[in-house]
Write a protein that holds these residues in place. Structure first.
Motif, short mmCIF file in Angstrom:
data_model
loop_
_atom_site.label_atom_id
_atom_site.label_comp_id
_atom_site.label_asym_id
_atom_site.label_seq_id
_atom_site.Cartn_x
_atom_site.Cartn_y
_atom_site.Cartn_z
N GLN A 178 -3.62 8.37 8.02
CA GLN A 178 -4.41 9.53 8.41
C GLN A 178 -3.53 10.67 8.90
O GLN A 178 -3.82 11.84 8.67
CB GLN A 178 -5.43 9.12 9.48
N SER A 205 1.63 2.95 14.71
CA SER A 205 1.15 2.09 13.64
C SER A 205 1.49 0.63 13.91
O SER A 205 0.66 -0.27 13.70
CB SER A 205 1.76 2.53 12.30
N ARG A 264 -4.16 -5.64 16.70
CA ARG A 264 -5.26 -6.17 15.88
C ARG A 264 -5.01 -7.63 15.50
O ARG A 264 -5.94 -8.46 15.51
CB ARG A 264 -5.44 -5.32 14.63
N GLU A 268 0.86 -1.18 0.00
CA GLU A 268 0.00 0.00 0.00
C GLU A 268 0.90 1.23 0.00
O GLU A 268 2.06 1.17 0.41
CB GLU A 268 -0.91 -0.01 1.24
N LEU A 273 -0.66 -0.71 16.82
CA LEU A 273 -2.02 -0.98 16.38
C LEU A 273 -2.09 -2.25 15.54
O LEU A 273 -2.99 -3.09 15.73
CB LEU A 273 -2.55 0.21 15.57
N MET A 292 -2.42 2.19 7.61
CA MET A 292 -3.11 3.24 6.88
C MET A 292 -4.09 3.99 7.79
O MET A 292 -4.30 5.20 7.62
CB MET A 292 -3.84 2.67 5.66
N ASP A 293 -4.67 3.29 8.76
CA ASP A 293 -5.56 3.96 9.72
C ASP A 293 -4.79 4.91 10.62
O ASP A 293 -5.31 5.98 10.99
CB ASP A 293 -6.29 2.92 10.59
N ALA A 294 -3.58 4.54 10.98
CA ALA A 294 -2.79 5.36 11.91
C ALA A 294 -1.90 6.35 11.15
O ALA A 294 -2.14 7.56 11.15
CB ALA A 294 -1.96 4.46 12.82
N ASP A 332 -3.78 -2.41 6.90
CA ASP A 332 -4.94 -1.57 7.20
C ASP A 332 -4.70 -0.75 8.46
O ASP A 332 -5.10 0.43 8.53
CB ASP A 332 -6.19 -2.43 7.38
N ALA A 333 -4.05 -1.34 9.46
CA ALA A 333 -3.75 -0.61 10.69
C ALA A 333 -2.80 0.55 10.42
O ALA A 333 -2.96 1.65 10.95
CB ALA A 333 -3.15 -1.56 11.74
N GLN A 352 0.58 5.90 -0.01
CA GLN A 352 -0.24 7.11 -0.02
C GLN A 352 0.67 8.29 -0.33
O GLN A 352 1.75 8.42 0.24
CB GLN A 352 -0.90 7.30 1.36
#
Length: 250
Positions: free
Chosen positions: A64, A85, A92, A23, A88, A59-61, A56-57, A25
């Motif tokens: 954002q 990150s 999870r 992933e 998290l 990208m969430d942390a 996913d964790a 960004q």
């Protein structure tokens, strides 16, 4: 300085499932970027679940945070974001392991790069790697968390012995299987014309890193360069999933 990013994950030439996840960004101004590669373990389903949860964790942390963190944020603030990150992601995966039978052995490697202008902050656990490509040289910026790496460092084996070690891919640390997910950190200053490459061991095991700069610099942009690297791995019979995220700096 402008940043460009591309990435791709391929099942490889032999495996029937892909347990890697990539992933990335890029900020609207193309001056900051987040790159992520995870290589899951723990059986067919477990590896896929662990790597997906981890990415996913992140990208969430960190994902954002990228949009609201100033480009000149101090190094210690970036390290805190990356540390959060990993925590998290670890939490999870451990929670999912505890609640679902059959996933109790899953975990994943995880390597991240947060690039702001010419400054790259790298964090990792496991043996997925980050390299800096400058001119015709590829320099590894991470240290593998593996039994083989420990043996190399204590002198038990030499580099020539590595291909013959049966447990060469055994990890000493993985996200989701440690009590505290404290990643290793490194900060690197990039120069115009450099590239930053994150990859799983499917690439490092199938294409010599000495070839990477020539492949990357012979293509116009990271997307075609990533495709060429993966095709080189497949041509060499890549025995594992092959995943690459590439950032170029102009």
């Amino acid at each position: 300085m402008g940043l460009e990013v591309a990435g791709q994950s391929h099942v490889g030439a032999i495996r029937k499932s892909n347990q890697d996840v990539v992933e990335w960004q890029l900020s609207e101004a193309a001056d900051r970027a987040l790159l992520v590669v995870a290589d899951g373990m723990g059986g067919h389903q477990g590896g896929e679940v662990a790597s997906r949860l981890a990415v996913d964790a992140v990208m969430d942390a960190a994902g954002q945070a990228l949009a609201c963190t100033p480009p000149d944020a101090p190094d210690h603030e970036i390290r805190k974001i990356l540390d959060r990150s990993f925590v998290l992601a670890n939490d999870r995966i451990k929670a999912r392991r505890a609640e679902e039978p059959g996933l109790e052995k899953m975990g994943t490697t995880l390597v991240l790069a947060w690039v702001s202008g010419s400054r790259a902050h790298i964090a990792h656990i496991g043996d997925s790697r980050c390299y800096r490509l400058r001119k015709q040289q590829a320099v590894c910026l991470t240290r593998d968390d593996t039994v083989v790496q420990n043996m190399l460092e204590d002198g038990s084996i030499t580099l020539a012995d590595v291909p013959h070690v049966p447990f060469r891919n055994v990890l000493t640390r993985a996200v989701g299987s440690v009590d505290e997910a404290a990643p290793s950190h490194r900060t690197e200053i990039l120069e115009p014309g450099d590239a930053l490459l994150l990859c799983s061991d499917g690439l490092t095991d199938s294409v010599s890193e000495e070839r990477w700069p020539g492949i990357v610099h012979s293509h116009d942009g990271p997307a075609s360069a990533v495709q060429a690297l993966i095709e080189a791995g497949l041509a060499n019979g890549a025995g594992d999933n092959v995943s690459v995220v590439l950032l170029t700096l102009e």
